[in-house]
Enzyme design. Structure first.
Site, PDB file in Angstrom:
ATOM      1  N   ARG A  89      50.222 -60.944 -42.843  1.00 44.16           N
ATOM      2  CA  ARG A  89      49.793 -60.505 -41.644  1.00 44.16           C
ATOM      3  C   ARG A  89      50.792 -60.621 -40.346  1.00 44.16           C
ATOM      4  NH1 ARG A  89      43.475 -62.212 -40.640  1.00 44.16           N
ATOM      5  NH2 ARG A  89      43.805 -60.562 -39.043  1.00 44.16           N
ATOM      6  N   CYS A 120      45.014 -66.963 -33.953  1.00 46.03           N
ATOM      7  CA  CYS A 120      44.890 -66.300 -35.352  1.00 46.03           C
ATOM      8  C   CYS A 120      44.492 -64.869 -35.077  1.00 46.03           C
ATOM      9  CB  CYS A 120      43.534 -67.184 -36.096  1.00 46.03           C
ATOM     10  SG  CYS A 120      42.024 -67.165 -35.104  1.00 46.03           S
TER      11      CYS A 120
END
Length: 279
Positions: free
Chosen positions: A176, A235
Protein backbone atom coordinates in the site's frame (compact mmCIF):
# COMPACT_ATOMS: atom_id res chain seq x y z
CA UNK A 1 3.10 1.61 33.96
CA UNK A 2 3.76 -0.58 30.95
CA UNK A 3 1.26 -0.09 28.14
CA UNK A 4 0.99 -3.90 27.95
CA UNK A 5 -0.37 -6.38 30.47
CA UNK A 6 -0.07 -10.16 30.35
CA UNK A 7 -3.02 -12.52 30.73
CA UNK A 8 -1.63 -13.98 33.98
CA UNK A 9 -1.22 -10.60 35.70
CA UNK A 10 -3.27 -10.45 38.94
CA UNK A 11 -4.09 -6.80 38.18
CA UNK A 12 -6.61 -8.05 35.61
CA UNK A 13 -8.77 -9.04 38.58
CA UNK A 14 -8.21 -5.85 40.56
CA UNK A 15 -11.16 -4.11 42.25
CA UNK A 16 -10.82 -1.01 40.07
CA UNK A 17 -10.13 -2.85 36.81
CA UNK A 18 -12.51 -2.28 33.91
CA UNK A 19 -12.02 -4.53 30.88
CA UNK A 20 -13.07 -3.45 27.40
CA UNK A 21 -13.43 -5.70 24.35
CA UNK A 22 -12.66 -3.33 21.46
CA UNK A 23 -13.07 -5.33 18.30
CA UNK A 24 -13.84 -3.99 14.86
CA UNK A 25 -15.72 -5.09 11.78
CA UNK A 26 -19.37 -5.48 10.93
CA UNK A 27 -19.69 -8.75 12.86
CA UNK A 28 -17.72 -7.61 15.91
CA UNK A 29 -20.69 -7.75 18.28
CA UNK A 30 -21.51 -11.28 17.18
CA UNK A 31 -17.89 -12.27 17.79
CA UNK A 32 -18.07 -10.60 21.20
CA UNK A 33 -21.15 -12.63 22.11
CA UNK A 34 -19.46 -15.79 20.86
CA UNK A 35 -16.84 -15.40 23.59
CA UNK A 36 -15.25 -12.56 25.54
CA UNK A 37 -13.46 -12.05 28.82
CA UNK A 38 -15.83 -12.06 31.81
CA UNK A 39 -17.29 -8.60 32.54
CA UNK A 40 -15.69 -7.14 29.41
CA UNK A 41 -17.58 -4.16 27.98
CA UNK A 42 -18.17 -4.19 24.24
CA UNK A 43 -16.72 -1.26 22.27
CA UNK A 44 -17.23 -0.72 18.56
CA UNK A 45 -14.69 1.14 16.43
CA UNK A 46 -17.17 3.03 14.27
CA UNK A 47 -19.82 3.62 16.93
CA UNK A 48 -17.67 4.43 19.95
CA UNK A 49 -14.12 5.27 18.85
CA UNK A 50 -14.77 7.48 15.84
CA UNK A 51 -17.09 10.29 14.84
CA UNK A 52 -19.56 9.89 12.01
CA UNK A 53 -17.82 10.55 8.70
CA UNK A 54 -19.34 13.34 6.64
CA UNK A 55 -16.35 13.87 4.36
CA UNK A 56 -13.29 11.63 4.60
CA UNK A 57 -11.24 14.44 3.03
CA UNK A 58 -11.71 16.29 6.33
CA UNK A 59 -10.54 14.04 9.13
CA UNK A 60 -10.25 10.74 7.29
CA UNK A 61 -12.31 7.57 7.60
CA UNK A 62 -12.11 7.39 11.41
CA UNK A 63 -12.06 10.93 12.79
CA UNK A 64 -11.90 11.25 16.55
CA UNK A 65 -15.21 11.76 18.35
CA UNK A 66 -15.74 15.05 20.14
CA UNK A 67 -13.80 14.81 23.38
CA UNK A 68 -16.89 15.60 25.47
CA UNK A 69 -18.83 12.84 23.70
CA UNK A 70 -15.98 10.46 24.48
CA UNK A 71 -16.03 11.61 28.12
CA UNK A 72 -19.72 10.74 28.35
CA UNK A 73 -19.03 7.34 26.79
CA UNK A 74 -16.36 6.59 29.38
CA UNK A 75 -18.79 7.57 32.12
CA UNK A 76 -21.41 5.21 30.68
CA UNK A 77 -18.81 2.45 30.97
CA UNK A 78 -18.29 3.26 34.65
CA UNK A 79 -14.83 4.70 34.14
CA UNK A 80 -13.48 7.26 36.62
CA UNK A 81 -10.00 8.76 37.10
CA UNK A 82 -9.34 5.95 39.60
CA UNK A 83 -10.11 3.15 37.14
CA UNK A 84 -7.52 0.70 35.84
CA UNK A 85 -8.55 0.08 32.24
CA UNK A 86 -7.55 -3.01 30.28
CA UNK A 87 -8.36 -3.12 26.57
CA UNK A 88 -8.09 -5.99 24.13
CA UNK A 89 -9.30 -7.10 20.71
CA UNK A 90 -8.98 -10.25 18.62
CA UNK A 91 -6.34 -8.82 16.24
CA UNK A 92 -3.33 -8.44 18.57
CA UNK A 93 -4.42 -4.84 19.31
CA UNK A 94 -4.10 -3.94 15.63
CA UNK A 95 -7.72 -3.07 15.06
CA UNK A 96 -9.31 -1.13 17.90
CA UNK A 97 -7.61 -1.94 21.21
CA UNK A 98 -4.55 0.21 20.61
CA UNK A 99 -6.75 3.02 19.25
CA UNK A 100 -8.82 3.04 22.45
CA UNK A 101 -5.65 2.85 24.56
CA UNK A 102 -4.31 5.90 22.72
CA UNK A 103 -7.60 7.84 23.07
CA UNK A 104 -7.74 7.21 26.80
CA UNK A 105 -4.12 8.29 27.19
CA UNK A 106 -4.78 11.37 25.03
CA UNK A 107 -7.39 12.68 27.47
CA UNK A 108 -4.99 12.33 30.37
CA UNK A 109 -5.81 8.92 31.88
CA UNK A 110 -2.52 7.07 32.33
CA UNK A 111 -3.80 3.92 34.09
CA UNK A 112 -4.67 2.02 30.90
CA UNK A 113 -3.09 -1.09 29.37
CA UNK A 114 -3.59 -3.38 26.41
CA UNK A 115 -3.73 -7.15 26.84
CA UNK A 116 -0.65 -8.50 25.10
CA UNK A 117 -1.75 -11.08 22.55
CA UNK A 118 -5.40 -10.13 22.84
CA UNK A 119 -8.25 -12.61 23.07
CA UNK A 120 -6.07 -15.36 21.61
CA UNK A 121 -3.74 -15.09 24.62
CA UNK A 122 -6.71 -15.62 26.91
CA UNK A 123 -7.84 -18.66 24.92
CA UNK A 124 -4.34 -20.15 25.03
CA UNK A 125 -4.32 -19.62 28.80
CA UNK A 126 -7.63 -21.51 29.10
CA UNK A 127 -9.50 -18.52 30.47
CA UNK A 128 -13.22 -19.26 30.62
CA UNK A 129 -15.01 -16.90 28.24
CA UNK A 130 -18.46 -15.39 28.66
CA UNK A 131 -21.27 -15.34 26.10
CA UNK A 132 -23.40 -12.74 27.88
CA UNK A 133 -23.26 -9.02 27.14
CA UNK A 134 -21.94 -7.16 30.15
CA UNK A 135 -23.77 -3.97 31.13
CA UNK A 136 -21.65 -1.69 33.35
CA UNK A 137 -22.93 0.70 36.00
CA UNK A 138 -22.74 4.23 34.58
CA UNK A 139 -21.13 7.15 36.39
CA UNK A 140 -20.69 10.84 35.58
CA UNK A 141 -18.83 11.81 32.40
CA UNK A 142 -15.08 11.49 32.72
CA UNK A 143 -13.45 14.89 33.48
CA UNK A 144 -11.51 15.92 30.38
CA UNK A 145 -9.80 18.87 28.78
CA UNK A 146 -11.08 20.31 25.51
CA UNK A 147 -8.77 18.40 23.16
CA UNK A 148 -6.98 15.12 22.64
CA UNK A 149 -3.29 15.58 23.32
CA UNK A 150 -0.66 14.36 20.88
CA UNK A 151 -2.23 14.90 17.46
CA UNK A 152 -1.05 16.77 14.38
CA UNK A 153 -2.89 18.28 11.44
CA UNK A 154 -2.55 17.36 7.79
CA UNK A 155 -0.46 20.49 7.26
CA UNK A 156 1.89 19.62 10.11
CA UNK A 157 2.30 16.05 8.86
CA UNK A 158 3.09 17.17 5.32
CA UNK A 159 5.62 19.74 6.49
CA UNK A 160 7.29 17.31 8.91
CA UNK A 161 7.78 14.71 6.17
CA UNK A 162 10.05 17.17 4.34
CA UNK A 163 12.29 17.99 7.28
CA UNK A 164 15.43 16.18 8.40
CA UNK A 165 14.78 16.92 12.08
CA UNK A 166 11.30 15.35 11.98
CA UNK A 167 10.04 11.96 10.87
CA UNK A 168 6.73 10.68 9.54
CA UNK A 169 6.13 6.93 9.84
CA UNK A 170 3.55 5.15 7.69
CA UNK A 171 2.64 1.83 9.32
CA UNK A 172 0.55 0.35 6.51
CA UNK A 173 1.60 -2.78 4.63
CA UNK A 174 4.45 -2.08 2.20
CA UNK A 175 2.44 -2.76 -1.01
CA UNK A 176 0.00 0.00 0.00
CA UNK A 177 2.83 2.36 0.90
CA UNK A 178 4.55 1.67 -2.43
CA UNK A 179 1.37 2.27 -4.38
CA UNK A 180 1.15 -1.30 -5.64
CA UNK A 181 -2.33 -1.88 -4.23
CA UNK A 182 -4.97 0.00 -2.25
CA UNK A 183 -7.90 -2.09 -0.99
CA UNK A 184 -9.60 0.65 1.03
CA UNK A 185 -8.82 4.20 -0.06
CA UNK A 186 -9.18 5.77 -3.49
CA UNK A 187 -5.53 6.11 -4.47
CA UNK A 188 -2.43 4.06 -3.64
CA UNK A 189 0.85 5.59 -2.48
CA UNK A 190 2.23 7.53 0.46
CA UNK A 191 3.02 10.99 1.77
CA UNK A 192 6.28 12.13 0.14
CA UNK A 193 9.06 11.89 2.71
CA UNK A 194 7.31 9.37 4.99
CA UNK A 195 9.13 6.14 5.79
CA UNK A 196 7.44 2.74 5.99
CA UNK A 197 7.51 0.64 9.18
CA UNK A 198 4.59 -1.81 8.87
CA UNK A 199 2.83 -2.27 12.20
CA UNK A 200 2.90 -6.07 11.77
CA UNK A 201 6.65 -5.90 12.42
CA UNK A 202 5.79 -5.11 16.05
CA UNK A 203 4.51 -8.65 16.56
CA UNK A 204 6.06 -12.06 17.03
CA UNK A 205 4.72 -15.34 15.66
CA UNK A 206 2.29 -15.67 18.59
CA UNK A 207 0.69 -12.30 17.97
CA UNK A 208 2.38 -10.62 20.92
CA UNK A 209 4.58 -7.54 20.85
CA UNK A 210 8.27 -8.28 20.53
CA UNK A 211 10.25 -7.65 23.73
CA UNK A 212 10.76 -3.97 24.47
CA UNK A 213 14.49 -4.11 23.75
CA UNK A 214 13.91 -5.66 20.33
CA UNK A 215 11.41 -2.95 19.45
CA UNK A 216 13.67 -0.23 20.85
CA UNK A 217 16.55 -1.28 18.62
CA UNK A 218 14.35 -1.45 15.53
CA UNK A 219 12.73 1.92 16.16
CA UNK A 220 16.00 3.65 17.00
CA UNK A 221 17.54 2.41 13.78
CA UNK A 222 14.64 3.94 11.84
CA UNK A 223 14.36 7.14 13.85
CA UNK A 224 18.06 7.92 14.05
CA UNK A 225 18.77 11.29 15.63
CA UNK A 226 15.19 12.56 15.40
CA UNK A 227 13.77 13.37 18.82
CA UNK A 228 10.81 11.16 19.83
CA UNK A 229 8.45 14.14 20.13
CA UNK A 230 9.27 15.06 16.52
CA UNK A 231 8.01 11.68 15.26
CA UNK A 232 4.55 11.47 13.65
CA UNK A 233 2.81 8.15 13.03
CA UNK A 234 -0.02 7.48 10.61
CA UNK A 235 -1.74 4.64 8.76
CA UNK A 236 -4.89 4.50 6.64
CA UNK A 237 -7.31 6.12 9.06
CA UNK A 238 -5.62 6.64 12.42
CA UNK A 239 -6.31 3.19 13.88
CA UNK A 240 -3.37 0.82 13.29
CA UNK A 241 -1.01 3.78 13.73
CA UNK A 242 -1.88 3.53 17.42
CA UNK A 243 -0.43 -0.01 17.41
CA UNK A 244 2.99 1.48 16.69
CA UNK A 245 2.45 4.39 19.09
CA UNK A 246 1.87 1.75 21.78
CA UNK A 247 4.97 -0.13 20.63
CA UNK A 248 7.05 3.04 20.82
CA UNK A 249 5.90 3.69 24.38
CA UNK A 250 6.54 0.06 25.33
CA UNK A 251 10.06 0.53 23.97
CA UNK A 252 10.40 3.64 26.18
CA UNK A 253 10.43 5.98 23.18
CA UNK A 254 7.81 8.47 24.27
CA UNK A 255 6.28 11.57 22.75
CA UNK A 256 5.42 10.52 19.18
CA UNK A 257 2.22 12.01 17.78
CA UNK A 258 -0.71 10.71 15.75
CA UNK A 259 -1.86 12.08 12.42
CA UNK A 260 -5.46 10.98 12.75
CA UNK A 261 -6.66 11.68 9.21
CA UNK A 262 -3.81 9.59 7.81
CA UNK A 263 -3.76 8.39 4.20
CA UNK A 264 -7.56 8.39 3.94
CA UNK A 265 -7.51 12.17 4.38
CA UNK A 266 -4.28 12.94 2.53
CA UNK A 267 -5.23 10.95 -0.58
CA UNK A 268 -8.48 12.88 -0.95
CA UNK A 269 -6.93 16.36 -0.88
CA UNK A 270 -5.23 16.49 -4.30
CA UNK A 271 -1.84 16.63 -2.56
CA UNK A 272 1.52 15.25 -3.73
CA UNK A 273 1.83 11.47 -3.48
CA UNK A 274 4.76 9.11 -3.85
CA UNK A 275 5.03 5.47 -4.89
CA UNK A 276 8.75 4.81 -4.58
CA UNK A 277 10.64 4.25 -1.36
CA UNK A 278 10.08 7.29 0.84
CA UNK A 279 10.04 9.89 -1.98
Amino acid sequence: MSPLIEINDPALQGPNTITIDARGGQDSYQRYLAGHLPKAIYADLDKHLAAKVTDAAIGGRHPLPDVKVFASLLGSWGITPESHIVVYDDKSAAFSAARLWWMIKAIGHSNVQVLNGGLQAAVKADVALSNEAYIPVAVAPYPVTDVYQGTVTIEEAGAAAQRADKLVIDVRESPRYLGQTEPIDLIAGHIPGAINLPYVNNLDADGKYHPAEVLRNAYKEAIGNVKPDEVIVHCGSGVTACHTLLGLEYADIKGAKLYVGSWSEWSRRDLPMATSERF
